[in-house]
Design an enzyme around this catalytic site. Structure first.
Site, short mmCIF file in Angstrom:
data_model
loop_
_atom_site.label_atom_id
_atom_site.label_comp_id
_atom_site.label_asym_id
_atom_site.label_seq_id
_atom_site.Cartn_x
_atom_site.Cartn_y
_atom_site.Cartn_z
N LYS A 55 -119.75 -43.00 -96.28
CA LYS A 55 -119.45 -44.29 -96.87
C LYS A 55 -120.49 -44.66 -97.93
O LYS A 55 -120.17 -45.29 -98.92
CB LYS A 55 -119.40 -45.37 -95.78
CG LYS A 55 -118.08 -45.35 -95.02
CD LYS A 55 -118.07 -46.40 -93.92
CE LYS A 55 -118.82 -45.93 -92.71
NZ LYS A 55 -118.69 -46.79 -91.54
N ARG A 95 -117.84 -33.55 -86.57
CA ARG A 95 -117.20 -34.41 -87.56
C ARG A 95 -116.42 -33.57 -88.55
O ARG A 95 -116.64 -32.37 -88.71
CB ARG A 95 -118.22 -35.30 -88.26
CG ARG A 95 -119.28 -34.62 -89.07
CD ARG A 95 -120.07 -35.65 -89.92
NE ARG A 95 -120.49 -36.82 -89.17
CZ ARG A 95 -120.31 -38.10 -89.56
NH1 ARG A 95 -119.71 -38.38 -90.70
NH2 ARG A 95 -120.75 -39.09 -88.84
N GLU A 126 -118.47 -48.97 -88.26
CA GLU A 126 -119.38 -49.97 -88.79
C GLU A 126 -118.74 -50.55 -90.05
O GLU A 126 -118.34 -49.78 -90.94
CB GLU A 126 -120.74 -49.33 -89.14
CG GLU A 126 -121.70 -50.38 -89.64
CD GLU A 126 -123.09 -49.84 -89.97
OE1 GLU A 126 -123.36 -48.66 -89.76
OE2 GLU A 126 -123.90 -50.66 -90.46
P1 ATP Z 1 -120.30 -42.39 -92.59
O1 ATP Z 1 -121.48 -41.49 -92.47
O2 ATP Z 1 -119.20 -41.85 -93.42
O3 ATP Z 1 -120.65 -43.79 -92.96
P2 ATP Z 1 -120.24 -43.12 -89.89
O4 ATP Z 1 -120.26 -42.14 -88.78
O5 ATP Z 1 -121.46 -43.89 -90.18
O6 ATP Z 1 -119.67 -42.41 -91.16
P3 ATP Z 1 -118.80 -45.15 -88.56
O7 ATP Z 1 -118.12 -46.31 -89.15
O8 ATP Z 1 -120.05 -45.39 -87.80
O9 ATP Z 1 -119.06 -44.13 -89.73
O10 ATP Z 1 -117.78 -44.28 -87.70
C1 ATP Z 1 -116.82 -44.79 -86.82
C2 ATP Z 1 -116.36 -43.67 -85.94
O11 ATP Z 1 -115.76 -42.64 -86.73
C3 ATP Z 1 -117.51 -43.05 -85.19
O12 ATP Z 1 -117.10 -42.79 -83.87
C4 ATP Z 1 -117.77 -41.78 -85.94
O13 ATP Z 1 -118.33 -40.81 -85.10
C5 ATP Z 1 -116.39 -41.42 -86.46
N1 ATP Z 1 -116.49 -40.64 -87.70
C6 ATP Z 1 -117.12 -41.00 -88.84
N2 ATP Z 1 -117.05 -40.02 -89.76
C7 ATP Z 1 -116.37 -39.01 -89.18
C8 ATP Z 1 -115.98 -37.71 -89.61
N3 ATP Z 1 -116.28 -37.25 -90.81
N4 ATP Z 1 -115.28 -36.94 -88.74
C9 ATP Z 1 -114.96 -37.41 -87.52
N5 ATP Z 1 -115.30 -38.61 -87.06
C10 ATP Z 1 -116.00 -39.41 -87.87
MG MG Z 2 -122.46 -45.20 -88.99
#
Ligand code: ATP
Ligand code: MG
Length: 564
Positions: free
Chosen positions: A280, A270, A38
Site C-alpha cells: 500500500k 503472501r 489496516e
Molecule cells: P501492505 O504491505 O500491502 O500494506 P499489509 O499486510 O500491511 O499489506 P493489511 O491491511 O495489514 O495489509 O492486510 C490485511 C490482511 O491482508 C492481513 O491479514 C494480511 O496478512 C493480508 N494481506 C496483505 N497483503 C497480502 C498479500 N500480498 N497476500 C496475501 N495476504 C495479504
Molecule cells: Mg499492515
C-alpha cells in the site's frame, strides 16, 4: 461439518485441513475467521487472497467472517480508506459469501480501536500480574537493549508505580515517546519479539475513529490477539511475516489467563505478482505523485482499479483459488491472473466488431446508399447468447494493421491485389491504394465477391485471412483506453527505484469505430472486440461518449491462424 456441497470446487490446503480437524474434534462450536485490513490505503489483489481464504473457510464450514479495521496507528489511517475497503470487500464476496459476512449490529465493520477500553484494562491486568512495566527508555535505547539482550533500568519497577505511570500516560501527562508500556517476558529470548516488546506508546494524535479520546495507542501485536479474542475468532489467518510474532500472540493471551478456547494464529505465504508492486505504501506513492489517475486507476493491482478495468469478482476469486494457500514464499506470474480473466471472459463476453485504428475501405462494386443487415454470432461459446444484425455498406473501416502495402512473407490479411474475408460478410479484393500528398494511405478501393457471402448458398470459397470491419456510415465513435502493464520488468521492486520501471506506454487512448449495437453497451456486461481484446465500460462513460477499457488482450490465436 464441512459442507462440500456448498462448493465442490473449493480448494484444500493445510489451513483448511486444520480447520476441518478442529471441526471434527469439536474444539470450536462455530468457525469464526476475520479479515483485518489496516485502513491506510486501498485493498489490492494480495488482499483478495486473504479475503478469499477467510471468507472461503467461513463459507465452507458454515461459519462467519468479521471485517475488522486494524486501526491502531492514528497517523496513517483515514475514513476514506475504511469506506473503500468495505466497498471492495462487499463487491468481492457478493453472491458468494455475503451470508458469512459478520459486521456490528449497525452494519459497520469492527474496529480494533473499539476495543481500546478493554485493551487498556488488559494492560492494567498484566501490570498487576507483574507481567508488564512502564519503561522510560527512548525508542533507540529500547531497540539497542533488545538487540543486545540486556535488561533495562525500569524493568523491576513496583506494580503500584507502574499502574500509576500507566494511568498518567493515558491521562496525557507525558509527551510522545517519553514512556512505553512493555511486556515483561525474557530479554535473552532467542526470538527477539519476546524481548520485552512494547505494548503501548504515547501518541498525541487524533484518530479517525476515536478522535481525541486516546493519547496512548496499543501496538499491533498487543491489540491483534486481544481483538481476535474479544470477537471470538477461532482461526486467525495472517501472512508469514507474522510467524515470528506468534509466540508473543500466544504469550499475551496466556499471560492474561483468558478462558479457553483461545484463538490461534496460522500463517500463509503472501501473494507476490510479477509486473506490479503490491504494498500500500508504494501504491500510495504512485497515487500521491500523480503517476496514475487515482487508487482506482485500471493499471493498478488494487481491487477498485481492477474492477474499473473490467475484471469481475468471480475472476479474482477464481484466481485466488487457483494459486492456492501454502507456507512457501513465491512469486506468481501475472499470466495466471490473465489466464483467469480470459477463461471467464471467453465464456461470457459478447462478441462485437470495433476498429481501433481505422482505415477506410470503399467497395466499388457495392451500390451507393445500399445497406444490408448481416447476421453475427454473439458468442460462439454460448449459443444461448444468440445473434444480432450488423449493417454492411459500400464504405467500411478496417484495422490499419490488417493492410500491408509491402507485405511480409505469409501475410494473409489485405495487400495490394490480395483477397481477405470480411467476417460475417464477403471476400474482398484490394484493387487500389489511395494516398494523400504526404504519402499516407487514406483509402483502399476494393471489390467484393458477392458469391462468397458468409452463410450464403455459394459461400464455399476458402481463403486464409479473415478480418473485422465496421460500416462507416453506421459506426459509433467511442473512446477506447488501451491499458497495458504498468511496469516493464517482472520485479519492479526487486532493486532500485520501482518508479524508474514504469511503462511509458501503459495507456494509449484512441477513438474507435464500433458497430451500432455497442452504442447500447451495458456496464454489467463484458465485450470481446473480435480479434482485439476484452473490454468493459468505464464509469467515465456518458450517453454521448462511451468509454471502454481494455481489460485484457486475447490469446493471440488469430495471429497464429493467419500464419498457417
Ligand atoms: P501492505 O504491505 O500491502 O500494506 P499489509 O499486510 O500491511 O499489506 P493489511 O491491511 O495489514 O495489509 O492486510 C490485511 C490482511 O491482508 C492481513 O491479514 C494480511 O496478512 C493480508 N494481506 C496483505 N497483503 C497480502 C498479500 N500480498 N497476500 C496475501 N495476504 C495479504
Ligand atoms: Mg499492515
Amino acid at each position: 461439518m464441512s459442507d462440500a456441497a456448498i462448493d465442490p470446487t473449493a480448494p484444500s490446503d493445510f489451513i483448511r485441513d486444520i480447520v476441518a480437524e478442529d471441526v471434527r474434534s469439536g474444539k470450536h462450536a462455530r468457525i469464526h475467521t476475520r479479515f483485518p485490513p489496516e485502513p491506510n490505503g486501498y485493498l489490492h489483489i494480495g488482499h483478495t487472497k486473504a479475503v478469499c481464504l477467510n471468507f472461503g473457510i467461513a463459507r465452507e464450514f458454515g461459519g462467519i467472517c468479521n471485517v475488522r479495521m486494524d486501526d491502531t496507528n492514528p497517523a496513517r489511517e483515514e475514513v476514506e480508506f475504511v469506506d473503500a475497503i468495505m466497498a471492495d470487500v462487499r463487491w468481492l464476496i457478493a453472491g458468494w459469501a455475503d451470508k458469512n459476512l459478520n459486521l456490528k449490529e449497525d452494519a459497520t465493520p469492527f474496529y480494533a480501536s473499539d476495543y481500546f477500553p478493554q485493551i487498556y484494562q488488559f494492560a492494567q491486568e498484566l501490570v498487576r500480574k507483574g507481567k508488564a512495566y512502564v519503561c522510560d527508555m527512548t525508542a533507540e535505547e529500547t531497540d539497542e537493549f533488545r538487540r543486545l539482550g540486556k535488561e533495562g533500568p525500569f524493568r523491576n519497577r513496583a506494580v503500584e508505580e507502574n499502574l500509576d505511570l500507566l494511568a498518567r500516560m493515558k491521562a496525557g501527562e507525558f509527551p510522545d515517546g517519553a514512556r512505553t508500556l512493555r511486556a515483561k517476558i525474557d530479554m535473552q529470548a532467542p526470538n527477539i519479539w519476546l524481548r520485552d516488546p512494547v505494548l503501548y506508546r504515547i501518541r498525541h494524535a487524533a484518530h479517525h475513529h476515536t478522535g481525541d479520546e486516546w493519547c496512548i495507542y496499543p501496538l499491533y501485536d498487543f491489540a491483534h490477539g486481544l481483538s481476535d479474542y474479544l470477537e471470538g475468532i477461532t482461526h486467525s489467518l495472517c501472512t508469514l511475516e507474522f510467524e515470528v510474532h506468534r509466540p508473543l500472540y500466544d504469550w499475551i493471551l496466556e499471560a492474561l489467563d483468558l478462558p479457553r478456547p483461545l484463538p490461534h494464529q496460522y500463517e500463509f505465504a503472501r501473494l507476490n505478482l510479477t509486473y506490479t508492486v503490491m504494498s500500500k505504501r508504494k501504491l500510495k506513492q504512485l497515487v500521491d505523485e500523480g503517476l496514475v489517475s487515482g487508487w482506482d486507476d485500471p493499471r493498478l493491482p488494487t481491487i477498485s482499479g481492477m474492477r474499473r478495468r473490467g475484471v469481475t469478482a468471480s475472476v479474482l476469486r477464481d484466481f485466488a483459488y487457483r494459486i492456492g494457500i501454502t507456507k512457501y514464499p513465491s512469486l506468481t506470474e501475472v499470466d495466471a491472473l490473465e489466464y483467469a480473466m480470459r477463461n471467464e471472459f471467453n465464456q461470457i463476453a459478447l462478441r462485437r466488431l470495433a476498429v481501433l485504428h481505422p482505415l477506410k475501405v470503399v467497395i466499388t462494386n457495392y451500390a451507393e446508399g445500399k445497406t444490408e443487415e448481416l447476421e453475427a454470432t454473439n458468442n460462439p461459446e454460448n449459443p444461448a447468447a444468440g445473434t444480432r444484425k450488423i449493417p454492411f455498406s459500400r464504405e467500411l473501416f478496417i484495422e490499419r494493421a490488417d493492410f500491408m502495402e509491402t507485405p511480409v512473407p505469409k501475410y494473409f490479411r489485405l495487400k495490394p491485389g490480395g483477397e481477405v474475408r470480411l467476417k460475417y460478410a464477403y471476400i474482398i479484393k484490394c484493387d487500389e491504394v489511395v494516398k494523400d500528398a504526404a504519402g499516407e494511405i487514406t483509402e483502399l478501393r476494393c471489390t467484393a465477391d458477392f458469391e462468397s457471402k458468409t452463410g450464403g448458398a455459394t459461400s464455399n470459397r476458402k481463403i486464409k485471412g479473415t478480418i473485422h470491419w465496421v460500416s462507416a456510415p453506421h459506426a459509433v465513435d467511442v473512446e477506447v483506453r488501451l491499458y497495458d502493464r504498468l511496469f516493464t520488468v517482472p520485479e519492479p521492486d526487486a532493486d532500485g527505484d520501482f518508479k524508474s520501471f514504469i511503462n511509458p506506454h501503459s495507456l494509449e487512448v484512441v477513438t474507435a469505430k464500433c458497430e451500432p449495437s455497442l452504442g447500447e453497451a451495458d456496464p454489467a456486461l463484458r465485450y470481446q472486440f473480435e480479434r482485439m481484446a476484452y473490454f468493459a465500460l468505464d464509469p467515465d462513460s456518458r450517453p454521448e461518449k462511451l468509454v471502454f477499457n481494455r481489460t485484457i488482450t486475447l490469446r493471440d490465436t488469430w495471429a497464429k491462424e493467419a500464419k498457417k
